[in-house]
Design a protein around this motif. Structure first.
Motif, PDB file in Angstrom:
ATOM      1  N   CYS A 214       2.480   1.288  22.319  1.00 32.25           N
ATOM      2  CA  CYS A 214       2.168   1.847  23.644  1.00 32.25           C
ATOM      3  C   CYS A 214       3.303   1.565  24.625  1.00 32.25           C
TER       4      CYS A 214
ATOM      5  N   GLY B 272       3.838   3.479  34.024  1.00 27.28           N
ATOM      6  CA  GLY B 272       3.144   3.315  32.752  1.00 27.28           C
ATOM      7  C   GLY B 272       3.086   1.866  32.305  1.00 27.28           C
TER       8      GLY B 272
ATOM      9  N   LYS C 180       0.403   0.053  34.348  1.00 30.01           N
ATOM     10  CA  LYS C 180      -0.927   0.433  33.871  1.00 30.01           C
ATOM     11  C   LYS C 180      -1.217  -0.173  32.496  1.00 30.01           C
ATOM     12  N   THR C 181      -0.230  -0.186  31.616  1.00 32.94           N
ATOM     13  CA  THR C 181      -0.426  -0.723  30.267  1.00 32.94           C
ATOM     14  C   THR C 181      -0.778  -2.204  30.306  1.00 32.94           C
TER      15      THR C 181
ATOM     16  N   TYR D 212      -4.369  -2.423  31.655  1.00 30.58           N
ATOM     17  CA  TYR D 212      -5.335  -1.979  30.646  1.00 30.58           C
ATOM     18  C   TYR D 212      -5.497  -3.014  29.540  1.00 30.58           C
TER      19      TYR D 212
ATOM     20  N   ASN E 158       2.303   6.010  27.447  1.00 27.36           N
ATOM     21  CA  ASN E 158       0.982   5.404  27.551  1.00 27.36           C
ATOM     22  C   ASN E 158       0.491   5.303  28.995  1.00 27.36           C
ATOM     23  N   ALA E 159      -0.749   5.727  29.203  1.00 29.32           N
ATOM     24  CA  ALA E 159      -1.475   5.577  30.484  1.00 29.32           C
ATOM     25  C   ALA E 159      -0.957   6.465  31.612  1.00 29.32           C
TER      26      ALA E 159
ATOM     27  N   THR F 198      -6.786  12.005  24.527  1.00 31.20           N
ATOM     28  CA  THR F 198      -5.963  11.312  25.517  1.00 31.20           C
ATOM     29  C   THR F 198      -4.940  10.410  24.831  1.00 31.20           C
TER      30      THR F 198
ATOM     31  N   GLU G  26      -0.852  10.746  24.877  1.00 28.37           N
ATOM     32  CA  GLU G  26      -0.082   9.690  25.532  1.00 28.37           C
ATOM     33  C   GLU G  26       0.838   8.925  24.584  1.00 28.37           C
TER      34      GLU G  26
ATOM     35  N   ASN H  10     -10.240   4.430  29.646  1.00 30.88           N
ATOM     36  CA  ASN H  10      -9.457   4.435  30.891  1.00 30.88           C
ATOM     37  C   ASN H  10     -10.246   3.870  32.058  1.00 30.88           C
TER      38      ASN H  10
ATOM     39  N   ARG I 117     -13.900  -0.152  29.295  1.00 29.83           N
ATOM     40  CA  ARG I 117     -12.844  -0.746  28.474  1.00 29.83           C
ATOM     41  C   ARG I 117     -13.162  -2.225  28.196  1.00 29.83           C
TER      42      ARG I 117
END
Length: 452
Positions: free
Chosen positions: A76, A89, A92-93, A96, A333-334, A362, A366, A426, A431
Motif C-alpha cells: 500500500c 496518501g 491516510k495510510t 488507516y 492507496n487511500a 476500491t 487503489e 474506509n 475498520r
C-alpha cells in the motif's frame, strides 16, 4: 487486558467523534477528540511492545499470516511512490493502519486468554447495545438530545433525511413525500449505513452469550440486547446491513444449533412471551411501525430500479477504466476519491460517482491487482481457511470455545459480505471493528494450537 483497548472499543463505537464541530470546540480540542482513536491505538501498541518485548520479534518471525498483512501494508505504501498524491496518501495510510491493522497486531502479540477475549467481545456487544438503545429511543420519540447539546456539525443529523437523493429522479417522485416524514436512524454513529453495519455484525456474538450465559440476569440482559439491536438495525433501513447481518446469523445458527437446542429455544412459554411483546409494541408504536414498514418495502423496491442498477454498472465501468490505466499499482492507496475529484473525465461515466460502493473494487482501483491479491490472501489465511477447518471438525461441536469461534466467524463473514455493498474499511468505526473481530478469532485459533 489493557484498559486502553476497552476504552478504545467504547469510544469508537459510541462517541460521534467523526462529526465534531471545529468552530465550537476550537482547533486543538477538535483534533484531539477526532483523532483520539489514532492516539489510543498507538498507545495500545506501545503498551504491548513493552509488555511482550522479549517475545515480540519471535512472534513476528514465526507467524506467516502476520507476514501477509505486513506485506499488504508495505505494498500500500509502495503504490504511493507512483501516485500524484503521495503525501496525502501516506498520511491516510498511516491513519488507516493505526486504527485497523495495528489494533489487530496489538491483540495478537498480547496473546489474551479466553477470559480476556470474551471481555473484548462483551465490550463490543455492550457498546453496540448502547447505540441500539439510543437509536430506538430517538426513532420512537423523534427527539435527539445527544445531538442537540453536544458540539456537533449538524444538531439534527441524528434523524437523517434522504429526500435529496431522489429529488432529481422523476421516476421516484412517489418517494419524496414519504421521506419527508420518515427517517433513517443513525443513533450516535452519525451514518445510517455504518450504524446498521455495526449493529448487525455483533448479533452472532450476542446469540453466543445468550446460549452460554449461566446467570439468569445476564441471559436476560443479552436477550434485551438482542431485540434492541435487531429493532435498531431495522430502523436504519440499510439493505446491506439486512443482507450481511442475515448471513452472519444464519452461519452461526446453522452450524451451532442442534435439534434439541431449537426445541429448548422455542418453548411454548417463550413463544407466548414473544407474541405478547410484539403485540404491545405494534399497538403502542403503531404510527412508527407503519412508517418503518412502508419505508422498508420502498427501500427494497428502489434496489431493483433501473437507476440503482445502472449506477452500480457505472461504478464497475469506472473501476475497469482505472485498472486498465494502472493495473499493477493502482492510483495509490487511500486516494481514490481525491483522484476522481481532480480528474473530471472520469465523472463522464456518472457525475455522482466519487466512491465505488464496494470495498473490493476500491482496493483494486487503489492498490492494483497485486495489492488486491495480497488482501484476499490475508482474509483467506486469517479467516476463511480456519473457518472451513472449524466447520469440518465436528468432534467437539458442543464445546464452548468452538461456539465462540463460530460466533466470531459469523460476525466477520457478515462484514466480508458487507464490503461488496459499500467501502466499509474506509470508515474508522467499521475498520476498527473488522480488525478487532479478526484478531479475536485469530487468537482463539492459537489458543488450541499445539506449541512447536
Amino acid at each position: 487486558m489493557p484498559v486502553t483497548l476497552l476504552i478504545l472499543i467504547i469510544y469508537v463505537n459510541v462517541m460521534p467523534f467523526y462529526y465534531l464541530d471545529k468552530d465550537i470546540l476550537g482547533h486543538n480540542i477538535y483534533l484531539f477528540l477526532k483523532y483520539l482513536p489514532f492516539f489510543l491505538s498507538i498507545l495500545l501498541f506501545g503498551q504491548v511492545i513493552l509488555k511482550k518485548k522479549t517475545t515480540f520479534l519471535y512472534d513476528i518471525q514465526n507467524e506467516r499470516r502476520i507476514h501477509l498483512l505486513l506485506c499488504f501494508q508495505l505494498w500500500c505504501i509502495l503504490t504511493l511512490f507512483f501516485s500524484n498524491y503521495s503525501q496525502l496518501g501516506l498520511i491516510k495510510t498511516v491513519y488507516y493502519f493505526s486504527t485497523g491493522g495495528l489494533v489487530f497486531l496489538s491483540i495478537v502479540f498480547l496473546k489474551p486468554d479466553l477470559k480476556d477475549l470474551k471481555k473484548i467481545a462483551y465490550f463490543s456487544v455492550f457498546s453496540a447495545t448502547i447505540v441500539a438503545i439510543y437509536g430506538n429511543y430517538v426513532y420512537i420519540s423523534s427527539n435527539d438530545p445527544l445531538w442537540t447539546y453536544l458540539p456537533l456539525e449538524n444538531k439534527h443529523y441524528i434523524l437523517s433525511e434522504i429526500t435529496s437523493i431522489y429529488e432529481n429522479n422523476h421516476e421516484d417522485k412517489h418517494w419524496i413525500k414519504h421521506f419527508k416524514s420518515t427517517y433513517r436512524v443513525v443513533s450516535t454513529v452519525g451514518n445510517e449505513v455504518v450504524c446498521g453495519s455495526l449493529l448487525s455484525s455483533v448479533i452472532p456474538l450476542i446469540l453466543f452469550f445468550i446460549f452460554y450465559s449461566q446467570k439468569k440476569t445476564t441471559k436476560l440482559f443479552y436477550l434485551f440486547a438482542f431485540f434492541a439491536v435487531i429493532f435498531c438495525t431495522v430502523l436504519t433501513f440499510s439493505r446491506s446491513a439486512y443482507i450481511s447481518g442475515s448471513i452472519g446469523i444464519l452461519f452461526f445458527l446453522s452450524i451451532r444449533l442442534k435439534k434439541q437446542d431449537i426445541i429448548k429455544i422455542f418453548t411454548t412459554k417463550k413463544v407466548a412471551i414473544f407474541f405478547i411483546v410484539s403485540f404491545l409494541i405494534i399497538n403502542l408504536f403503531d404510527n412508527s411501525l407503519t412508517k418503518a414498514s412502508n419505508l422498508l418495502s420502498l427501500r427494497f423496491e428502489e434496489m431493483l430500479t433501473s437507476h440503482s442498477v445502472l449506477t452500480r454498472i457505472d461504478r464497475v465501468k469506472v473501476a475497469a477504466y482505472l485498472v486498465e490505466e494502472n493495473a499493477l499499482t493502482g492510483v495509490g492507496n487511500a486516494v481514490l476519491t481525491d483522484y476522481i475529484r481532480e480528474n473530471p473525465h472520469i465523472l463522464s461515466f456518472n457525475s455522482s460517482i466519487l466512491t465505488m460502493d464496494n470495498m473490493y473494487l476500491t482496493i483494486l482501483c487503489e492498490v492494483g491487482i497485486v495489492g488486491t491479491l495480497l488482501f484476499l490472501c490475508v482474509i483467506f489465511k486469517a479467516v476463511i481457511k480456519p473457518a472451513w477447518g472449524l466447520i469440518k471438525n465436528t468432534e467437539n461441536s458442543s464445546t464452548h470455545i468452538r461456539s465462540f469461534k463460530l460466533a466470531c466467524c459469523g460476525c466477520i463473514f457478515s462484514l466480508i459480505f458487507n464490503m461488496t455493498m459499500w467501502d466499509l474499511l474506509n470508515n474508522p468505526v467499521m475498520r476498527f471493528n473488522f480488525w478487532l473481530l479478526v484478531a479475536v478469532f485469530f487468537t482463539l485459533q492459537k489458543l488450541q494450537r499445539p506449541h512447536r
